[in-house]
Design an enzyme around this catalytic site. Structure first.
Site, PDB file in Angstrom:
ATOM      1  CG  ASP A 183       0.037   0.419   2.289  1.00  0.00           C
ATOM      2  OD1 ASP A 183       0.382  -0.948   2.413  1.00  0.00           O
ATOM      3  OD2 ASP A 183      -0.613   1.113   3.125  1.00  0.00           O
TER       4      ASP A 183
ATOM      5  CD  GLU B 226       4.172   1.507   6.530  1.00  0.00           C
ATOM      6  OE1 GLU B 226       5.047   1.665   7.670  1.00  0.00           O
ATOM      7  OE2 GLU B 226       4.115   1.714   5.688  1.00  0.00           O
TER       8      GLU B 226
END
Length: 448
Positions: free
Chosen positions: A87, A151
Site C-alpha cells: 500500500d 502499513e
C-alpha cells in the site's frame, strides 16, 4: 551453489519490469469489498505479487486480502521474515513530473508512488530470493516474504495476519534506511477536537496524519471576513465567490516523521487567521502551540540520547458542520518514553475543554546494537559497501515494531535524496540494483 549475485544481475531488467507493473496498481487505501478489505486495487496488487512469487516456485498464502506471504522452504522450523508493504500514501498527480502510477523511467530513475516505499524494496527482495533459489541455495531457515497491505493507514494488515500466522524467528523490514535501523521512536497519532471557529469560517487541510500537508484551504463568508489582501504578503492566494472568499496556501509534502523537510501549508494560514481573530481559542492554540514542529511551544519537547528529539506534525484539519475544528497530529517521541507518558504530557498541556482522541499509537522499537540480527546486517552492509557505519535511530515507524526481533534494513542509502511520501517519489536504478544485491547477501547470511 552457483553465483546467485550473477543470476540476480542477469535478471535485473526483468526485476525492473515487474516493479513497473506493481507500481501501476494504485494501492492507496480504498473502500472495503468482499475479500478486499483495503479496496479492489490493493487486492489486485497483492494477487499479482503473490502470483509472481508462485511462478518463481515459492509457496504462497493469501491471508483474506489483508496480507500474504511467499515461502522458500528451509530444513528447520525457524523462519526468516522479510516484512514489507504494497500500500502507498495518496498522490496528487498535478504535483508530479510524471504520472505517479505509470512507472516511467527518466534519467536513470524509475518514478512512481511506492518505488521506494515499499514496492521497490520488496520486489528487490523477491528477486533476491529467486536468484538464491535458482543458484541452488538450501536454507536452514524458511525464507518468508510477507506482503502487507495497510502499513500506511494503521497496520490492520499485520494485526490480522499475525492473528493467524506465527511470528518469524528473526526478521528485517526493507522499509527504512541503510545501514540498519534498530531504534524507532514511538508513534502517537491523535485528534485534538478543538472549539469552534469564527462563524462563517471553515478550514480544510491534509489527508494523512503522517504526511506534511501541501495544501490548506479556508472559506470565509463576507460577514466573517477580516483578512485583507494586503495582509497576505503573497503567501496565500485569494478567490472571491458568490458569498465570500476562498483562501489557499501551498506548501511542500514530506513524511510526517521529518516535518522540517517539508513546508506545512497550515502554518502560515493559522498564523494569519489567529492574528485576525485573536479571541478565538482554537486558532490561538493551534497557531501558538501545535504548529511548532519541536513540541516546545506545546510543552512536550522530549529528548533522549538514544534517539534524539520529539517531532510534531499537524497533518489534517477538518471543520464540522457546527464549526468545530478537529486537528489530526502525528508525534514521534524518543525511545525511552512510552505512549502512556505521551498522553499524560499532552493532556497536561492542552486546554481541558479540547478532547484528545487516540488514532494510531505504537510503542518505540529498540533492538540492541550487539544482537546477532543487527551485527549480521551491519557486517553485510559495511563489507559490501566498504564502509564502517553504525546502526541508526529514526522517527519513522516501520513494520519492524510489529513483531519481535526485527529491524529495518534499507532501502534509502546514506546521503541519498529522500523522496518517500513526496511528489516524484523515485528509485535510482543503480541503487535498486545495489539494494537487491545487499538483500541477497543479507538473506543468505541470515538463512544459511
Amino acid at each position: 551453489m552457483k553465483d546467485a549475485k550473477q543470476i540476480l544481475n542477469a535478471q535485473f531488467d526483468e526485476l525492473v519490469t515487474s516493479l513497473q507493473k506493481v507500481v501501476s496498481f494504485n494501492t492507496e487505501k480504498g473502500s472495503p469489498e468482499n475479500g478486499a478489505p483495503f479496496g479492489k486495487d490493493v487486492k489486485s496488487c497483492l494477487d499479482y505479487t503473490l502470483g509472481l512469487a508462485s511462478a518463481f516456485g515459492l509457496e504462497t498464502y493469501n491471508c483474506d486480502g489483508y496480507a500474504g506471504h511467499a515461502d522458500f522452504n528451509g530444513s528447520t522450523d525457524e523462519v526468516l521474515g522479510i516484512l514489507g508493504h504494497l500500500d502507498v500514501v495518496p498522490s496528487k498527480a498535478e504535483e508530479w513530473l510524471y504520472p505517479p502510477y505509470a512507472g516511467e523511467i527518466h534519467d536513470g530513475k524509475l518514478y512512481g508512488r511506492g518505488t521506494m516505499d515499499d514496492k521497490g524494496p520488496m520486489i528487490a527482495c523477491l528477486y533476491a530470493v529467486k536468484a538464491l533459489k535458482e543458484a541452488g541455495f538450501a536454507p536452514k531457515k524458511t525464507i518468508r516474504l510477507i506482503f502487507g497491505c495497510d502499513e500506511e493507514s494503521g497496520m490492520q494488515c499485520v494485526e490480522h495476519y499475525f492473528s493467524k500466522m506465527p511470528f518469524p524467528t528473526v526478521s528485517f523490514s526493507p522499509d527504512g534506511d541503510f545501514p540498519v535501523i534498530n531504534r524507532e521512536k514511538g508513534i502517537y497519532q491523535f485528534n485534538v477536537v478543538c472549539g469552534k471557529l469564527p462563524k462563517g469560517v471553515t478550514i480544510t487541510a491534509g489527508e494523512r496524519a503522517n504526511v506534511v500537508p501541501s495544501l490548506c484551504t479556508v472559506t470565509a463568508t463576507s460577514q466573517a471576513l477580516k483578512v485583507t489582501v494586503g495582509e497576505l504578503h503573497g503567501e496565500i492566494t485569494i478567490e472571491q465567490t458568490s458569498d465570500g472568499y476562498v483562501f489557499t496556501s501551498l506548501g511542500k509534502s514530506a513524511h510526517g516523521s521529518t516535518p522540517d523537510e517539508g513546508v506545512n501549508a497550515t502554518h502560515v494560514m493559522l498564523k494569519i487567521l489567529s492574528s485576525n481573530f485573536p479571541d478565538n481559542a482554537t486558532l490561538r492554540f493551534l497557531a501558538e502551540k501545535v504548529i511548532d514542529t519541536t513540541g516546545k511551544a506545546w510543552g512536550i519537547d522530549l529528548c533522549d540520547k538514544e534517539s534524539g528529539k520529539l517531532t510534531c506534525n499537524l497533518g489534517v484539519l477538518r471543520t464540522a458542520a457546527d464549526g468545530t475544528l478537529t486537528a489530526t497530529v502525528d508525534i514521534r517521541f524518543p525511545v525511552t518514553y512510552n505512549c502512556k507518558q505521551m498522553y499524560e504530557l499532552l493532556r497536561a498541556n492542552t486546554p481541558s475543554e479540547f478532547a484528545i482522541v487516540e488514532n494510531h499509537i505504537s510503542e518505540p522499537l529498540h533492538v540492541p546494537s550487539d544482537s546477532k540480527l543487527v551485527t549480521t546486517l551491519m557486517n553485510v552492509y559495511n563489507k559490501e559497501m566498504n564502509v564502517n557505519l553504525e546502526p541508526l535511530a529514526i522517527g519513522g515507524g516501520t513494520y519492524s515494531r510489529c513483531l519481535p526481533n526485527c529491524v529495518a534494513f534499507g532501502p534509502l542509502f546514506p546521503k541519498e535524496e529522500q523522496t518517500i511520501h513526496m511528489p516524484n517519489e523515485c528509485v535510482d536504478l543503480v541503487n535498486l540494483r545495489k539494494m537487491a544485491e545487499l538483500y541477497l547477501e543479507a538473506i543468505y547470511q541470515l538463512a544459511k
